[in-house]
Design a protein around this motif. Structure first.
Motif, short mmCIF file in Angstrom:
data_model
loop_
_atom_site.label_atom_id
_atom_site.label_comp_id
_atom_site.label_asym_id
_atom_site.label_seq_id
_atom_site.Cartn_x
_atom_site.Cartn_y
_atom_site.Cartn_z
N GLY A 42 0.81 -1.21 0.00
CA GLY A 42 0.00 0.00 0.00
C GLY A 42 0.84 1.27 0.00
N VAL A 43 0.30 2.30 -0.61
CA VAL A 43 0.80 3.66 -0.39
C VAL A 43 -0.03 4.18 0.78
N PRO A 55 -1.41 20.08 1.12
CA PRO A 55 -2.23 19.24 0.24
C PRO A 55 -1.65 19.01 -1.15
N ALA A 56 -1.19 20.06 -1.82
CA ALA A 56 -0.70 19.90 -3.18
C ALA A 56 0.56 19.03 -3.21
N GLU A 57 1.45 19.30 -2.28
CA GLU A 57 2.69 18.50 -2.23
C GLU A 57 2.41 17.05 -1.88
N PHE A 58 1.50 16.88 -0.94
CA PHE A 58 1.17 15.54 -0.46
C PHE A 58 0.59 14.69 -1.59
N ARG A 59 -0.31 15.28 -2.35
CA ARG A 59 -0.95 14.59 -3.47
C ARG A 59 0.12 14.11 -4.47
N GLN A 60 1.06 15.02 -4.78
CA GLN A 60 2.13 14.69 -5.71
C GLN A 60 3.03 13.59 -5.14
N ARG A 61 3.32 13.70 -3.88
CA ARG A 61 4.23 12.76 -3.27
C ARG A 61 3.65 11.35 -3.22
N ALA A 62 2.35 11.29 -2.95
CA ALA A 62 1.70 9.97 -2.88
C ALA A 62 1.73 9.32 -4.26
N ARG A 63 1.45 10.11 -5.27
CA ARG A 63 1.47 9.57 -6.63
C ARG A 63 2.90 9.18 -7.02
N ASN A 64 3.86 9.99 -6.63
CA ASN A 64 5.25 9.65 -6.91
C ASN A 64 5.68 8.36 -6.22
N LEU A 65 5.19 8.16 -5.01
CA LEU A 65 5.57 6.93 -4.31
C LEU A 65 5.03 5.72 -5.07
N PHE A 66 3.83 5.84 -5.57
CA PHE A 66 3.26 4.75 -6.36
C PHE A 66 4.15 4.50 -7.60
N ALA A 67 4.50 5.57 -8.30
CA ALA A 67 5.33 5.43 -9.50
C ALA A 67 6.69 4.82 -9.15
N LEU A 68 7.17 5.18 -7.97
CA LEU A 68 8.47 4.64 -7.54
C LEU A 68 8.38 3.14 -7.26
N TYR A 69 7.28 2.70 -6.68
CA TYR A 69 7.08 1.25 -6.49
C TYR A 69 7.26 0.54 -7.83
N GLY A 73 10.61 -1.85 -9.67
CA GLY A 73 10.50 -3.20 -10.21
C GLY A 73 9.32 -4.01 -9.71
N LEU A 74 8.43 -3.39 -8.92
CA LEU A 74 7.23 -4.12 -8.52
C LEU A 74 6.28 -4.17 -9.71
N ASP A 75 6.03 -5.35 -10.20
CA ASP A 75 5.16 -5.51 -11.35
C ASP A 75 3.70 -5.37 -10.90
N PRO A 76 3.02 -4.35 -11.41
CA PRO A 76 1.65 -4.10 -10.94
C PRO A 76 0.63 -5.13 -11.42
N GLU A 77 1.09 -6.07 -12.27
CA GLU A 77 0.20 -7.17 -12.66
C GLU A 77 0.35 -8.32 -11.67
N LYS A 78 1.54 -8.43 -11.11
CA LYS A 78 1.81 -9.57 -10.23
C LYS A 78 1.65 -9.23 -8.76
N ASN A 79 1.75 -7.95 -8.43
CA ASN A 79 1.57 -7.50 -7.06
C ASN A 79 0.36 -6.59 -7.03
N CYS A 80 -0.31 -6.55 -5.90
CA CYS A 80 -1.38 -5.56 -5.78
C CYS A 80 -0.79 -4.34 -5.09
N ILE A 81 -0.58 -3.27 -5.86
CA ILE A 81 -0.05 -2.03 -5.27
C ILE A 81 -1.11 -0.96 -5.43
N TYR A 82 -1.43 -0.29 -4.34
CA TYR A 82 -2.61 0.57 -4.38
C TYR A 82 -2.54 1.65 -3.30
N PHE A 83 -3.45 2.60 -3.39
CA PHE A 83 -3.53 3.68 -2.40
C PHE A 83 -4.49 3.29 -1.28
N GLN A 84 -4.00 3.35 -0.08
CA GLN A 84 -4.83 3.03 1.09
C GLN A 84 -6.13 3.86 1.09
#
Ligand code: TRP
Length: 335
Positions: A42-43, A55-69, A73-84
């Motif tokens: 989870g993010v 708020p603006a920074e936080f929104r960007q950072r959360a999305r960046n963390l997802f992109a960083l996952y 190398g976390l394959d989003p087809e093989k792992n479930c990666i998502y926003f809490q």
């Protein structure tokens, strides 16, 4: 009989800039875990709200963390990666579990005491019940194992206590999670104070290598890393914590063991050794940084992956939530 994989759950908060410590200690190893486990990552953006965010920074950072996952190398087809925060079951189960958690238990949480003293102007109830939300994260997916750092073990312990208490009343609803004991990666220390762990919240930017630092910055930070007045590259955590930390990092990046590293740098000064560590780390991070830039800018791809994974997470977690609601006696929705 079909061999069902065990379930693994983990996540990171979308607060601060991730460091080399987060990468070598967690993220880098996550991508290999899906061979053995069904993995959920989870993010943890709801947890981040316990500390005031822009708020603006936080929104960007959360999305960046997802992109960083994904970039790591976390394959989003093989792992479930998502926003809490996209999966409403977390907040719902968290409320219910609050009613099965004692104030006395929460009072013992060392991280709460620590954060309360550092944010004395904002000791909110969310900071206090943070471990209950974490318990909900883990228990919703019936996780068998949870890889966490030492600082989160107490939260895993309270998760187990809450789950056992709940199961004691209502029968086997939750799987009791264990800490992940496999290879977990290097415990990276601060470059400025090798007695402390490398932290994304360190005030001194030279203490941490951030995952987005460019190669020059990385080289410079390693050159400035605190060592001792000796000149020998030798592994000795008590006498030479700075050099030993650099050796741990170098070993984690190159796969060489301490004996090999000592041999490689015997008779060479600290300067050359530090340069080699800086080069190695810059070389490790740069491909991931490039992938991150590509993924981050591919809005269509990201949106597609996010929405598919949010849905998967909801589907799994809602099975548990429905069971819980039934067990505690909440009435059914009429459809
Ligand atoms: N509290 C964890 C941390 O700060 C993040 C987290 C939230 C987490 N929920 C989790 C980790 C569930 C593992 C499992 O590191």
């Amino acid at each position: 009989m079909e061999d069902k994989k065990k379930i693994l759950y983990s996540g990171m908060q979308a607060t601060g800039n991730l460091t080399l410590g987060n990468y070598l200690g967690a993220l880098r190893n996550w991508k290999t875990l899906n061979e053995e486990y069904d993995c959920f990552f989870g993010v943890m953006d709801l947890h981040s709200l316990t500390v005031r965010q822009n708020p603006a920074e936080f929104r960007q950072r959360a999305r960046n963390l997802f992109a960083l996952y994904v970039a790591a190398g976390l394959d989003p087809e093989k792992n479930c990666i998502y926003f809490q925060s996209h999966v409403s079951t977390h907040a719902e189960l968290s409320w219910i579990l609050n009613c099965y958690t004692y104030i006395g238990e929460l009072n013992r949480m060392t991280q709460f005491k620590d954060k309360a003293s550092r944010h004395s102007d904002n000791i909110n109830a969310g900071l206090y019940t943070y471990p209950v939300l974490m318990a909900a994260d883990i228990l919703l997916y019936q996780a068998d194992v949870v890889p966490v750092g030492k600082d989160q073990l107490q939260h895993l312990e309270i998760t187990r206590d809450i789950a056992q208490r709940f199961n004691g009343i209502y029968g086997d609803v939750f799987t009791i999670p264990e800490p992940y004991t496999g290879k977990i990666g290097a415990g990276v220390k601060s470059l400025q104070n090798p007695e402390k762990k490398m932290s994304k919240s360190d005030e001194n930017p030279n203490a941490s290598i951030y995952l987005m630092d460019d190669a020059d910055t990385i080289r410079r930070k390693f050159r400035r890393a605190v060592t001792d007045s000796d000149t020998q590259v030798r592994y000795d955590v008590t006498e030479k914590p700075g050099i030993s930390n650099l050796m741990d990092i170098y070993s984690a990046v190159t796969g060489k063991d301490m004996k090999e590293i000592e041999a490689e740098f015997s008779g060479v000064g600290y300067g050359d050794f530090k340069s080699a560590v800086g080069e190695a780390v810059a070389g490790l991070l740069s491909p991931m940084q490039e992938r991150f830039e590509e993924i981050k800018n591919d809005k269509e791809y990201l949106d597609k992956v996010i929405s598919a994974n949010d849905e998967k997470a909801f589907y799994f977690s809602n099975k548990t939530l429905r069971k819980v609601k039934k067990k505690v006696g909440l009435t059914d929705r009429i459809r």
